[in-house]
Design a protein around this motif. Structure first.
Motif, PDB file in Angstrom:
ATOM      1  N   ARG A  35      83.560 -15.584  13.334  1.00  0.00           N
ATOM      2  CA  ARG A  35      84.866 -14.705  13.490  1.00  0.00           C
ATOM      3  C   ARG A  35      84.652 -13.328  13.393  1.00  0.00           C
ATOM      4  N   LYS A  36      83.721 -12.825  12.472  1.00  0.00           N
ATOM      5  CA  LYS A  36      83.181 -11.521  12.338  1.00  0.00           C
ATOM      6  C   LYS A  36      81.840 -11.567  12.545  1.00  0.00           C
ATOM      7  N   PRO A  37      81.177 -10.492  13.305  1.00  0.00           N
ATOM      8  CA  PRO A  37      79.832 -10.579  13.593  1.00  0.00           C
ATOM      9  C   PRO A  37      78.836 -10.486  12.458  1.00  0.00           C
ATOM     10  N   LEU A  38      77.816 -11.375  12.475  1.00  0.00           N
ATOM     11  CA  LEU A  38      76.737 -11.121  11.499  1.00  0.00           C
ATOM     12  C   LEU A  38      75.895  -9.875  11.456  1.00  0.00           C
ATOM     13  N   ARG A  39      75.495  -9.458  10.329  1.00  0.00           N
ATOM     14  CA  ARG A  39      74.922  -8.074  10.336  1.00  0.00           C
ATOM     15  C   ARG A  39      73.306  -8.470  10.007  1.00  0.00           C
ATOM     16  N   ALA A  40      72.311  -7.516  10.223  1.00  0.00           N
ATOM     17  CA  ALA A  40      71.070  -8.019   9.488  1.00  0.00           C
ATOM     18  C   ALA A  40      70.889  -7.910   8.148  1.00  0.00           C
ATOM     19  N   THR A  41      70.219  -8.529   7.446  1.00  0.00           N
ATOM     20  CA  THR A  41      69.986  -8.472   6.067  1.00  0.00           C
ATOM     21  C   THR A  41      69.319  -7.123   5.595  1.00  0.00           C
ATOM     22  N   ASP A  42      69.321  -6.793   4.414  1.00  0.00           N
ATOM     23  CA  ASP A  42      68.670  -5.453   3.961  1.00  0.00           C
ATOM     24  C   ASP A  42      67.240  -5.623   4.310  1.00  0.00           C
ATOM     25  N   ARG A  43      66.743  -6.730   4.160  1.00  0.00           N
ATOM     26  CA  ARG A  43      65.178  -6.863   4.188  1.00  0.00           C
ATOM     27  C   ARG A  43      64.838  -6.588   5.551  1.00  0.00           C
ATOM     28  N   GLU A  44      65.765  -7.341   6.552  1.00  0.00           N
ATOM     29  CA  GLU A  44      65.172  -7.023   7.827  1.00  0.00           C
ATOM     30  C   GLU A  44      65.245  -5.861   8.377  1.00  0.00           C
ATOM     31  N   VAL A  45      66.507  -5.018   7.937  1.00  0.00           N
ATOM     32  CA  VAL A  45      66.559  -3.636   8.252  1.00  0.00           C
ATOM     33  C   VAL A  45      65.390  -2.578   7.734  1.00  0.00           C
ATOM     34  N   ALA A  46      65.177  -3.021   6.367  1.00  0.00           N
ATOM     35  CA  ALA A  46      63.832  -2.270   5.907  1.00  0.00           C
ATOM     36  C   ALA A  46      62.578  -2.478   6.831  1.00  0.00           C
ATOM     37  N   GLU A  47      62.061  -3.703   7.229  1.00  0.00           N
ATOM     38  CA  GLU A  47      61.295  -4.118   8.150  1.00  0.00           C
ATOM     39  C   GLU A  47      61.454  -3.281   9.566  1.00  0.00           C
ATOM     40  N   ASN A  48      62.775  -3.574  10.011  1.00  0.00           N
ATOM     41  CA  ASN A  48      63.000  -3.225  11.430  1.00  0.00           C
ATOM     42  C   ASN A  48      64.269  -2.336  11.378  1.00  0.00           C
ATOM     43  N   PRO A  49      64.055  -0.955  11.393  1.00  0.00           N
ATOM     44  CA  PRO A  49      65.325  -0.064  11.258  1.00  0.00           C
ATOM     45  C   PRO A  49      66.359  -0.166  12.358  1.00  0.00           C
ATOM     46  N   ARG A  50      65.768  -0.608  13.581  1.00  0.00           N
ATOM     47  CA  ARG A  50      66.487  -0.668  14.824  1.00  0.00           C
ATOM     48  C   ARG A  50      67.621  -1.754  14.568  1.00  0.00           C
ATOM     49  N   SER A  51      67.494  -2.833  13.734  1.00  0.00           N
ATOM     50  CA  SER A  51      68.298  -4.001  13.477  1.00  0.00           C
ATOM     51  C   SER A  51      69.406  -3.618  12.768  1.00  0.00           C
ATOM     52  N   ARG A  52      69.523  -2.266  11.931  1.00  0.00           N
ATOM     53  CA  ARG A  52      70.768  -1.632  11.440  1.00  0.00           C
ATOM     54  C   ARG A  52      71.939  -1.804  12.197  1.00  0.00           C
ATOM     55  N   SER A  53      71.798  -1.484  13.551  1.00  0.00           N
ATOM     56  CA  SER A  53      73.085  -1.641  14.329  1.00  0.00           C
ATOM     57  C   SER A  53      73.290  -2.971  14.990  1.00  0.00           C
ATOM     58  N   ALA A  54      72.529  -3.803  14.779  1.00  0.00           N
ATOM     59  CA  ALA A  54      72.694  -5.157  15.455  1.00  0.00           C
ATOM     60  C   ALA A  54      74.043  -5.909  14.988  1.00  0.00           C
ATOM     61  N   ARG A  55      74.666  -6.783  16.056  1.00  0.00           N
ATOM     62  CA  ARG A  55      75.626  -7.574  15.591  1.00  0.00           C
ATOM     63  C   ARG A  55      75.500  -8.845  16.295  1.00  0.00           C
ATOM     64  N   LEU A  56      75.530  -9.931  15.420  1.00  0.00           N
ATOM     65  CA  LEU A  56      75.224 -11.144  16.092  1.00  0.00           C
ATOM     66  C   LEU A  56      76.894 -11.940  16.123  1.00  0.00           C
ATOM     67  N   ARG A  57      77.055 -12.524  17.417  1.00  0.00           N
ATOM     68  CA  ARG A  57      78.175 -13.111  17.510  1.00  0.00           C
ATOM     69  C   ARG A  57      77.576 -14.608  18.445  1.00  0.00           C
ATOM     70  N   VAL A  58      78.397 -15.721  17.770  1.00  0.00           N
ATOM     71  CA  VAL A  58      77.869 -17.017  18.372  1.00  0.00           C
ATOM     72  C   VAL A  58      79.475 -17.688  18.703  1.00  0.00           C
ATOM     73  N   VAL A  59      79.118 -18.705  19.803  1.00  0.00           N
ATOM     74  CA  VAL A  59      80.327 -19.377  20.134  1.00  0.00           C
ATOM     75  C   VAL A  59      79.849 -20.760  20.526  1.00  0.00           C
ATOM     76  N   GLU A  60      80.792 -21.691  20.393  1.00  0.00           N
ATOM     77  CA  GLU A  60      80.427 -22.942  20.846  1.00  0.00           C
ATOM     78  C   GLU A  60      81.346 -23.735  21.742  1.00  0.00           C
ATOM     79  N   LYS A  61      80.639 -24.407  22.750  1.00  0.00           N
ATOM     80  CA  LYS A  61      81.517 -24.815  23.933  1.00  0.00           C
ATOM     81  C   LYS A  61      82.357 -26.269  23.337  1.00  0.00           C
ATOM     82  N   ILE A  62      83.572 -26.462  23.563  1.00  0.00           N
ATOM     83  CA  ILE A  62      83.993 -27.605  22.940  1.00  0.00           C
ATOM     84  C   ILE A  62      84.656 -28.612  24.173  1.00  0.00           C
ATOM     85  N   VAL A  63      84.515 -28.065  25.403  1.00  0.00           N
ATOM     86  CA  VAL A  63      85.014 -29.153  26.352  1.00  0.00           C
ATOM     87  C   VAL A  63      83.948 -29.537  27.363  1.00  0.00           C
TER      88      VAL A  63
END
Ligand SMILES: C[S@@+](CC[C@H](N)C(=O)[O-])C[C@H]1O[C@@H](n2cnc3c(N)ncnc32)[C@H](O)[C@@H]1O
Length: 304
Positions: free
Chosen positions: A276-304
């Protein structure tokens, strides 16, 4: 956000998955490993260099992989061409890759002096230099405002148009100097290079990124099989807005007005929002890859 993408898609043997943005094939490799021995991957990248690198990296998976040097917005035509009717999952990891940003000659970075190109697909289309040297001041203002959300867009466009009267703008550093001149120094943001927003805007315009996303996402959602999932990682609010609205639209059912006693529109939700809300990168991922700081992941599932 590879772990989150993998968890969202839960790839299985026999499934058909689409990676619309292959890049270095990190996501594709994980999907193929998780869907062994018979999962298939159909991959897209507009960048011939990325495609060559992905093809080398995925060679170990043999005939389970089919790669295309195309925009992912051509998904419907491509699947029809190879006789695939339904897919079991897709991932889009939008924007440019670190590899593209690091390659000086591609002209994506305001930190390296290079020809002002910015095309993901160097075999076609107009470069950023073409745009800054030919568009009207009004069009440049609109692009920098709409795609860069830059409040100094009007002044930047005016500086560009004045400068190109005497000399064409051909390099990234020429443009950076113009932008720095257009934004009063006292207004420069502390943690943001003054050219960031204008470069983002031009890159989006050169590659028609928002149109590709709108068109491609609509087809990808339509082609998903029941139970299949789509995961999209976006890096700025313009992309995320399109993803959010497409997903919300697909998850919307009856739109009849409240006073209608029984549904007459017949509309049923095609998808369920997994996030429902976008997932954000973990602190560890941001430390390894600073570009992931602004990443937002959204997921959807087909139901029909
Ligand atoms: C952020 S990178 C992807 C990184 C990749 N997920 C990985 O694991 O290495 C984005 C890639 O998608 C490509 N790309 C962006 N928009 C595209 C589009 N509309 N169609 C095809 N490729 C696209 C870019 O050329 C770039 O190589």
């Amino acid at each position: 956000m590879p772990d989150e993408v993998l968890e969202a898609l839960s790839p299985r043997s026999g499934g058909i998955y689409v990676d619309g943005t292959l890049g270095g094939a990190g996501h594709s490799g994980l999907i193929l490993e998780a869907s062994a021995p018979e999962g298939e991957l159909i991959g897209f990248d507009r960048d011939a260099e990325a495609l060559a690198a992905a093809s080398e990296r995925l060679a170990v998976f043999g005939g389970r992989v089919r790669l295309f040097h195309r925009n992912f917005s051509s998904i419907a035509a491509t699947l029809a061409e190879i006789g695939v009717e339904r897919i079991d999952g897709f991932v889009l990891d939008l924007g440019v890759s670190s590899h593209q940003l690091d390659r000086e000659e591609r002209g994506f970075s305001f930190q390296q002096d290079a020809p002002l190109d910015m095309r993901m697909d160097r075999s076609a289309g107009r470069t950023a230099a073409d745009l800054v040297n030919t568009l009207s001041e009004g069009e440049l203002t609109r692009i920098v405002t709409d795609y860069g959300e830059e409040r100094w867009a009007k002044r930047i466009a005016s500086f560009i148009v004045k400068a190109r009267d005497t000399h064409p703008i051909e390099t990234t550093f020429q443009l950076v100097d113009l932008i720095k001149g257009a934004i009063p120094k006292a207004k420069w943001e502390e943690r943001l290079h003054p050219a960031t927003r204008t470069f983002q805007a031009l890159r989006i315009a050169v590659n028609e990124e928002l149109k590709s996303l709108e068109d491609g996402l609509a087809d990808l959602l339509r082609l998903l099989a029941k139970g299949g999932r789509g995961a999209v990682i976006s890096f700025h609010s313009l992309e995320d807005r399109i993803v959010k609205e497409s997903f919300r639209n697909a998850a919307t059912g009856c739109t009849c007005p409240k006073f209608v006693p029984r549904c007459i529109c017949g509309r049923v939700p095609e998808c369920r929002l997994v996030t429902r809300k976008p997932l954000r990168a973990t602190d560890r991922e941001v430390a390894e890859n600073p570009r992931s700081r602004s990443a937002r992941l959204r997921v959807v599932e087909k139901i029909v």
